[in-house]
Structures are given as structure tokens and as C-alpha cells.
Scaffold this active site. Structure first.
Site, mmCIF file in Angstrom:
data_model
loop_
_atom_site.group_PDB
_atom_site.id
_atom_site.type_symbol
_atom_site.label_atom_id
_atom_site.label_comp_id
_atom_site.label_asym_id
_atom_site.label_seq_id
_atom_site.Cartn_x
_atom_site.Cartn_y
_atom_site.Cartn_z
ATOM 1 N N THR A 1 -0.403 23.709 -3.142
ATOM 2 C CA THR A 1 -0.268 25.073 -2.619
ATOM 3 C C THR A 1 0.262 25.160 -1.192
ATOM 4 O OG1 THR A 1 -2.076 25.699 -4.043
ATOM 5 C CG2 THR A 1 -1.450 27.286 -2.351
ATOM 6 N N VAL B 1 6.534 5.100 5.677
ATOM 7 C CA VAL B 1 5.376 5.909 6.080
ATOM 8 C C VAL B 1 4.705 5.377 7.347
ATOM 9 C CG1 VAL B 1 3.053 6.649 5.394
ATOM 10 C CG2 VAL B 1 4.970 6.924 3.810
ATOM 11 N N TYR C 1 0.860 -1.182 0.000
ATOM 12 C CA TYR C 1 0.000 0.000 0.000
ATOM 13 C C TYR C 1 0.894 1.228 0.000
ATOM 14 C CZ TYR C 1 -3.819 3.182 0.842
ATOM 15 O OH TYR C 1 -4.728 4.200 0.702
HETATM 16 C C1 LIG Z 1 -0.666 4.843 4.783
HETATM 17 C C2 LIG Z 1 0.467 4.542 3.896
HETATM 18 C C3 LIG Z 1 0.730 5.333 2.771
HETATM 19 C C4 LIG Z 1 -0.173 6.446 2.355
HETATM 20 O O1 LIG Z 1 -0.216 7.467 3.314
HETATM 21 P P1 LIG Z 1 -1.464 8.471 3.341
HETATM 22 O O2 LIG Z 1 -1.210 9.329 4.506
HETATM 23 O O3 LIG Z 1 -2.695 7.630 3.470
HETATM 24 O O4 LIG Z 1 -1.452 9.201 2.064
HETATM 25 C C5 LIG Z 1 1.852 5.049 2.022
HETATM 26 N N1 LIG Z 1 2.674 4.044 2.354
HETATM 27 C C6 LIG Z 1 2.452 3.260 3.427
HETATM 28 C C7 LIG Z 1 3.421 2.173 3.753
HETATM 29 C C8 LIG Z 1 1.346 3.483 4.236
HETATM 30 O O5 LIG Z 1 1.111 2.693 5.281
#
Ligand SMILES: *Cc1c(COP(=O)(O)O)cnc(C)c1O
Length: 434
Positions: free
Chosen positions: A294, A239, A136
Site C-alpha cells: 500500500t 543493497v 543474503y
Molecule cells: C540487507 C540486504 C538485503 C535485504 O534488505 P532489507 O532491508 O533487510 O530487506 C538484500 N540484499 C543485500 C545484499 C543486503 O545486504
């Protein structure tokens, strides 16, 4: 269903919803959320890890207050601001040498990964990208295009090739999982995916939404060696599991690899929207006005992120993630010995997963019932996995060992209630999850 939840249904679109039960929060502090029915709920999800310091952390409040009380603009597009520069300097000090070039700021993991996907192709002139099945990387068109999670409704990019993520539990052993994927990768390079056409390999150091899969020892070093041999940029999507959550500052450190590009999001802002991409100057300065929105680089979110990083250091939250993670893991292992629904417990630090199985098959229905029941009993917990059967634990990095054990005691009861058929399946009617 409480009043706030019902009102929301009459006013707010469901398109961004990913709901597991009717939680309506009116406040929160530390690892607890306050429901609009007045209940205190222990939060083991922390909004998918975004509330990295828990709720209403004083350091974030103070930083935001200061940044807003003498506001240095609302963006970094057309003017520099101090919080962004300080944050960039800090992030550069936290990545390996080869990634220590420049920092780009966005709002979310999605816009960050979308930027990476466009940037690596544009900067290298190579048209292909590798990523993992089940990965993801975001919810925008460009980030979905380089993802592999079955719940995503967008199309994949033409140049994308998905590779299986090694699943030690499903394969029977880490060694078997590792060898199968590496053999597959070598074969791809020898046949349909010429490695000299591949710009980058996007990895999750632990595949979280795909099921909290921990890579086998030696897997990512082998991937790294292949990338180096063929000049492929290695991109670590930190992330969800980065920034201390895994018990190391960067989750890729567990594998002993050094990515070229590191992506941060979720917990970076401690609940405020900000993401960052860190990588070599030649890539990160590919072109001006290449990827912008922006209020990217606004000083308020940057100040919050800087406070998050300073707090992680000052309060030794990486060590806390390791310590409380061990307590959480031990309590979950103890549950696994008593609940036949639990097939596997895995993860690192405070990024843990519990896979539920029945008759050797993914127990998706029981998983949905278990998180619902846990919510009724006072614990906020979501599930992930390509088969929707993995309970996910991403609590605040500030979680105490005592809170870890309290939450698991609630889960213990929830699992017992599910196994005994005491949870009404009708409850799930409005909660498709994912
Ligand atoms: C949640 C997630 C994303 C996306 O982050 P958002 O804040 O939802 O845009 C990308 N990579 C990983 C591994 C994630 O868990």
C-alpha cells in the site's frame, strides 16, 4: 543493561532482533549514536549501512519536512507523485544503458529482491534462478527463497541453484578461487542446470553478509559473458555495498560489468524505508498490479532518497568513501600486523571486513567478544560471515579519516582485551548474534 533496553525486553518481540550487545539509542548525529546512558558511540555499522549519510543529516531532515508539510498522498499505487518521478529519473541516470528502462519502488531490499525473483521468471518464462551460497537477499519468504546464507530460516525456491562465491582467502589465492567457481558453473550448465532454463543470476558485487568477500579480478566479467551467451539476466544486488559505499557509485563498476537489473535499498533512504529495482522496460513492465504494497512509493521516503542521492553528489561522498575507506583500511592493516587473531582484511571503500581466526579456524567466539568489548569502549560494530567471524565495517559515507582512525584505536583495545582473556564470556549469554 540500561533502563530502555530492559523495558524493550518486556514489550518488543525478539523475532526481528539480531543483537550483539545491549545498545539502546536515544539519539544520534553524524557518525555518532547517543546511548540512553548518555555515552557517545562511534557508529561503524550505520544500521547495516542504512544510515548512509549518518544520523540526523540536515538534507534528509529538510527533504522529509518539505514532503510532509504538503503531502502528495501516501503511495504511488493509484496516483503519481513528484518525488517518485524525480527519484526514478535520477536512478535511471545512474545505471548502465542496458538497465535504463523503468524503476519499481519498494520498502526494503527484501521486497525488491522478492519482486525481482518473481518478475524475472514470469517475464522470461524460464523457471530457474542462480544465486550464491552465503548470499543474503532478504528476510521475506520470496527473498529468502533465492538466498544462500545459512542464518536464514526460510526454504529455498525449487528453481534455485546456489553456486559457491569465490573466497580468495579460503582458496589461498584469487586465481584459485575464481577458477574453481567458474569450472563449477560451466559444469552445472553442461549437466543439471540447462542455461536456457535460467532466467537470472543474482549477484552481490561484494558478498557482504556472507563475509565481505571481494570477487577476484576477472570473475564477474566471466560470469557476465556466460550470462550473455545464454540470455540470462544479470542482477546486481547493490543493497548494502552500492550507492557510493565501495568507492564507486555502483559496486559492480569495480568489476567492469553491466548488469541488466540493479537493486537498491538500505542506504537509499538514508534511514527511511525505501528500495528500488531498475531494469529494462520489457521486464519491469511485465504486468500491472504484479508486486505492490500500500505505501510503496510514498512521497516522503522518495523525497528522502532523492536528498540522499543529491547529497552524495554534492558532497562528493563517493570520493569520501574511497578516501576515508583507504584510511580505515590502512589502520586495519596496521592492526593485522599486531593482532594474531586477524587473518584477513578486505573490502572496498567503506565496505570492509576483518576475518578473525584462531589456530587457522574461524574464531566466532572471539568475534562476538570483540564486538561486545568494542561497544563497551564506545564503538558500534557488528559481525557477518557464514562462520560468524568477520567484523563488518559499513560506517556512514560521511565518515572522516580522523573518525576512521578513532574507531580502529578502540578496536585495537578491544582485540587486545579479548586476546588477553579480559572479556567475560558470560556477557554473550543473551546475544546469540547470527
Ligand atoms: C540487507 C540486504 C538485503 C535485504 O534488505 P532489507 O532491508 O533487510 O530487506 C538484500 N540484499 C543485500 C545484499 C543486503 O545486504
Amino acid at each position: 543493561m540500561t533502563g530502555l533496553y530492559a523495558r524493550e525486553r518486556r514489550s518488543v518481540s525478539t523475532m526481528a532482533h539480531l543483537r550483539f550487545y545491549p545498545l539502546a539509542a536515544v539519539g544520534g548525529s553524524g557518525a555518532y549514536l547517543t546511548g540512553d546512558d548518555g555515552r557517545q558511540l562511534l557508529d561503524f555499522a550505520a544500521s547495516w549501512g542504512a544510515a548512509s549519510l549518518g544520523h540526523a543529516h540536515p538534507a534528509v531532515r529538510e527533504a522529509v519536512d518539505r514532503a510532509l508539510s504538503d503531502q502528495a498522498g501516501a503511495s504511488y499505487l493509484s496516483s503519481a507523485n513528484e518525488p517518485c518521478v524525480l527519484l526514478a529519473e535520477k536512478l535511471l541516470s545512474l545505471v548502465p544503458e542496458r538497465a535504463r528502462g523503468r524503476v519499481w519502488f519498494g520498502h526494503s531490499g527484501s521486497d525488491a529482491n522478492e519482486t525481482v525473483a518473481r518478475m524475472v521468471v514470469a517475464a522470461t518464462g524460464r523457471p530457474r534462478i542462480l544465486a550464491f551460497e552465503g548470499a543474503y537477499h532478504g528476510g521475506t519468504v520470496g527473498s529468502m527463497a533465492v538466498s544462500g546464507h545459512p542464518a536464514q530460516q526460510g526454504a529455498r525456491a525449487e528453481g534455485l541453484t546456489l553456486v559457491p562465491y569465490p573466497n580468495s582467502y579460503a582458496a589461498g589465492s584469487p586465481q584459485a578461487a575464481k577458477e574453481a567457481v567458474l569450472a563449477h558453473l560451466e559444469k552445472l550448465f553442461a549437466t543439471e542446470v540447462p542455461p536456457e532454463e535460467v532466467a537470472a543470476f543474482l549477484i552481490e558485487p561484494i558478498q557482504s553478509d556472507g563475509g565481505m568477500l571481494v570477487p577476484p579480478d576477472g570473475f564477474f566479467p566471466a560470469v557476465e559473458a556466460l550470462c550473455r551467451r545464454h540470455g540470462i539476466l544479470l542482477v546486481s544486488d547493490e543493497v548494502k555495498v552500492g550507492l557510493g559505499r565501495s568507492g564507486r557509485f555502483n559496486a559492480f563498476e569495480h568489476s567492469g560489468i553491466e548488469p541488466d537489473i540493479v537493486v537498491f535499498g538500505k542506504g537509499l533512504g538514508g534511514g527511511l524505508p525505501i528500495s528500488a529495482v531498475v531494469g529494462p522496460e520489457a521486464i519491469m513492465n511485465h504486468a500491472v498490479a504484479f508486486s505492490l504494497q500500500t505505501v510503496h512509493g510514498n512521497p516522503v521516503c522518495a523525497a528522502a532518497a532523492l536528498a540522499v542521492l543529491q547529497t552524495i553528489e554534492r558532497d562528493r561522498l563517493v570520493a569520501n568513501a574511497e578516501r576515508s575507506g583507504k584510511a580505515l583500511r590502512a589502520a586495519l592493516d596496521e592492526l593485522a600486523a599486531r593482532h594474531s587473531l586477524i587473518g584477513d582484511v578486505r573490502g572496498r571503500g567503506l565496505a570492509l571486513g576483518v576475518e578473525l581466526v584462531a589456530d587457522g579456524k574461524p574464531a566466532a567466539r572471539q568475534t562476538a567478544l570483540a564486538v561486545y568489548r568494542a561497544f563497551q569502549l564506545g564503538l558500534v560494530l557488528y559481525y557477518v560471515g557464514v562462520n560468524s567471524n568477520v567484523l563488518e565495517f559499513t560506517p556512514p559515507l560521511t565518515l572522516t579519516e580522523s573518525e576512521a582512525r578513532q574507531g580502529v584505536a578502540i578496536l585495537d583495545q578491544a582485540l587486545a582485551d579479548v586476546a588477553a582473556g579480559r572479556v567475560d564470556e558470560g556477557l554473550l549469554a543473551d546475544f546469540a548474534g547470527w
